[in-house]
Design an enzyme around this catalytic site. Sequence first.
Site, PDB file in Angstrom:
ATOM      1  N   SER A 110       7.866  -3.740  -8.805  1.00 28.74           N
ATOM      2  CA  SER A 110       8.674  -3.733  -7.588  1.00 28.74           C
ATOM      3  C   SER A 110       9.376  -5.081  -7.429  1.00 28.74           C
ATOM      4  CB  SER A 110       7.793  -3.396  -6.382  1.00 28.74           C
ATOM      5  OG  SER A 110       8.586  -3.047  -5.267  1.00 28.74           O
ATOM      6  N   GLU A 210      13.725   1.892 -11.905  1.00 30.08           N
ATOM      7  CA  GLU A 210      13.016   2.758 -10.952  1.00 30.08           C
ATOM      8  C   GLU A 210      13.271   2.207  -9.557  1.00 30.08           C
ATOM      9  OE1 GLU A 210      10.034   2.066  -8.899  1.00 30.08           O
ATOM     10  OE2 GLU A 210      10.398  -0.065  -9.293  1.00 30.08           O
ATOM     11  N   HIS A 279       7.051   3.643  -8.351  1.00 32.01           N
ATOM     12  CA  HIS A 279       6.364   3.743  -7.066  1.00 32.01           C
ATOM     13  C   HIS A 279       5.763   5.123  -6.802  1.00 32.01           C
ATOM     14  CE1 HIS A 279       8.706   0.065  -6.362  1.00 32.01           C
ATOM     15  NE2 HIS A 279       7.886  -0.207  -5.357  1.00 32.01           N
TER      16      HIS A 279
END
Length: 309
Positions: A110, A210, A279
């Site tokens: 992330s 992503e 995620h």
Amino acid sequence: MNKGKALRAGDTIGLVATSSPATEEVLLKSIAGLEAYGFKVKVGGACRETYGGYLAGTPQQRAYELNAMFADDEVDGIMCMRGGYGAPQILTMLDYDCIAQNPKLFIGYSDITALHTAIGQQSGLATVHGPMATSDIAHNMNGWTEQYLLRAMTRPEPLGPIINPPGEEMVCLVEGEVSGQVVGGNLALVAALMGTPYEVDTRGKLLFLEDIDEEPYRIDRMLTQLALGGLFDDCAGVIIGTWTDCEPKKRDGFTVWDVFQNIVVPYQKPTIWNVQIGHGTTNMALPLGVEARLDATGCQLTIEESVTV
């Protein structure tokens, strides 16, 4: 690439807060989870700090903590507490020479994409895009995620084929077979690094992307930024991970699938869709900075080089 050592039972993991804060309750659960795997845990001071409501300590505190963990001979590997926001703030404060001289396994995803990119390009360190302490380990990861994480952390050998759990099929968007180092991570962070000294270098590499909680029009905007910056011209292939809660609010609007078809597919670089990394419920560990082979036609991604020694 520089590589950290594979971890063994009894080794010490340095827990760092590079981005957003977590509660004491969740922090303690994550420490207990790492200890249950047989590791000792050294907790950085910023892991218990909150600054401005959305940061775990000041940028100076967070940078100092990460630098100190790399310099600490008692620390064998480093795992980020969580993502959120804040990692880009500390990029200019990191001691990249020290990191290069003290290579250690470094794990996160992330917001940690900024650190993976900067450390990989400035220090030459191979890292792992993978589950974190309070985001994942504290919340009982599923077996598939846990298996890939522990393999990446403890085995000094190539991870081999990245295989989705049952019921999640990879899809070929553009056929072809290519090899190269894996780079990238969270799309928002890859886009945020554009035009900075830490912009992701995709030349001849496999670009992984992503994200979470982004509507298709925002994904369109960020992919367009990458396209205008030449990242898709330069890359050898594209690996598309999970897109959690990224549905359009308007029923007749473009989906994430449509956006990739419109922006990425025209480059005709070998591309696969729905690799269960990101995620989602499953978040398989993905080594960055090591050689991999992408057989998009056969919907297979194979990590051919170890991320540890």
